[in-house]
Design an enzyme around this catalytic site. Structure first.
Site, short mmCIF file in Angstrom:
data_model
loop_
_atom_site.label_atom_id
_atom_site.label_comp_id
_atom_site.label_asym_id
_atom_site.label_seq_id
_atom_site.Cartn_x
_atom_site.Cartn_y
_atom_site.Cartn_z
N HIS A 31 0.85 -1.20 0.00
CA HIS A 31 0.00 0.00 0.00
C HIS A 31 0.88 1.24 0.00
CE1 HIS A 31 0.68 -1.23 4.17
NE2 HIS A 31 0.67 0.05 4.49
N HIS A 74 0.89 5.17 1.07
CA HIS A 74 0.24 6.23 1.84
C HIS A 74 0.35 7.54 1.07
CE1 HIS A 74 0.07 4.18 5.87
NE2 HIS A 74 1.09 3.50 5.36
P1 AMP Z 1 1.45 0.48 7.49
O1 AMP Z 1 1.92 0.78 8.88
O2 AMP Z 1 2.26 1.17 6.45
O3 AMP Z 1 1.34 -1.02 7.24
O4 AMP Z 1 0.01 1.12 7.38
C1 AMP Z 1 -1.17 0.41 7.48
C2 AMP Z 1 -2.28 1.42 7.47
O5 AMP Z 1 -3.50 0.76 7.27
C3 AMP Z 1 -2.42 2.22 8.79
O6 AMP Z 1 -2.24 3.60 8.53
C4 AMP Z 1 -3.84 1.89 9.24
O7 AMP Z 1 -4.50 2.98 9.83
C5 AMP Z 1 -4.50 1.46 7.94
N1 AMP Z 1 -5.65 0.59 8.10
C6 AMP Z 1 -5.73 -0.56 8.82
N2 AMP Z 1 -6.96 -1.09 8.72
C7 AMP Z 1 -7.68 -0.27 7.93
C8 AMP Z 1 -9.03 -0.27 7.45
N3 AMP Z 1 -9.91 -1.24 7.77
N4 AMP Z 1 -9.43 0.73 6.65
C9 AMP Z 1 -8.58 1.72 6.30
N5 AMP Z 1 -7.28 1.78 6.71
C10 AMP Z 1 -6.84 0.80 7.53
#
Ligand code: AMP
Length: 136
Positions: free
Chosen positions: A99, A101
């Site tokens: 993903h 950001h």
């Molecule tokens: P990372 O630390 O780069 O793996 O970021 C994962 C991101 O996914 C975090 O910013 C979370 O807030 C986001 N996240 C986790 N679950 C969900 C969800 N159900 N919907 C939207 N964002 C999510």
């Protein structure tokens, strides 16, 4: 194997604030808004990280991230944008599905801290450069 949360979003098992969708890419708001408009862009097909995603698909994800970054500036009032992707736990990755950001940045203390300062000394830069260069 248990599906990760983003595969569940792709499959419609978990709701999201959807921003964009085509056959390969999905974009939605991050549930924890680091700043206003914090978005995530993912490939629908599961790949663990940016590093393991086939290049054409990775480019499609980045195209959408670029567009959302532009829109954040044009329509949300952002003055800048951080585009970042965490690869593996050591880099802070918590969801093991590639993903990107898109974090809009606003004037003043907008809630996001990203400080890049030099804090390692004594590195052998010629050897590091050679190692990377020779393996590209
Ligand atoms: P990372 O630390 O780069 O793996 O970021 C994962 C991101 O996914 C975090 O910013 C979370 O807030 C986001 N996240 C986790 N679950 C969900 C969800 N159900 N919907 C939207 N964002 C999510």
């Amino acid at each position: 194997m248990e599906k990760d949360v983003f595969c569940k979003i792709v499959d419609g098992e978990i709701p999201c604030y959807k921003l964009f969708e085509d056959e390969d890419v999905l974009a939605f708001l991050d549930i924890s808004q680091v700043t206003k408009g914090h978005a995530l862009v993912i490939p629908k097909k599961h790949y663990d990280t940016f590093l393991s995603t086939p290049d054409k698909l990775m480019h499609k994800v980045m195209d959408v991230a670029q567009r959302i970054g532009q829109i954040s500036i044009q329509f949300l009032g952002a003055k800048g944008v951080n585009i970042l992707t965490n690869c593996y736990e050591a880099a802070g990755q918590t969801v093991k599905h590639f993903h990107v950001h898109v974090i809009p940045r606003y004037e003043g203390h907008d809630g996001f801290e990203l400080e890049m300062k030099s804090n390692v000394e004594g590195l052998n830069l010629p050897v590091i450069a050679e190692t990377i260069k020779n393996n590209l």
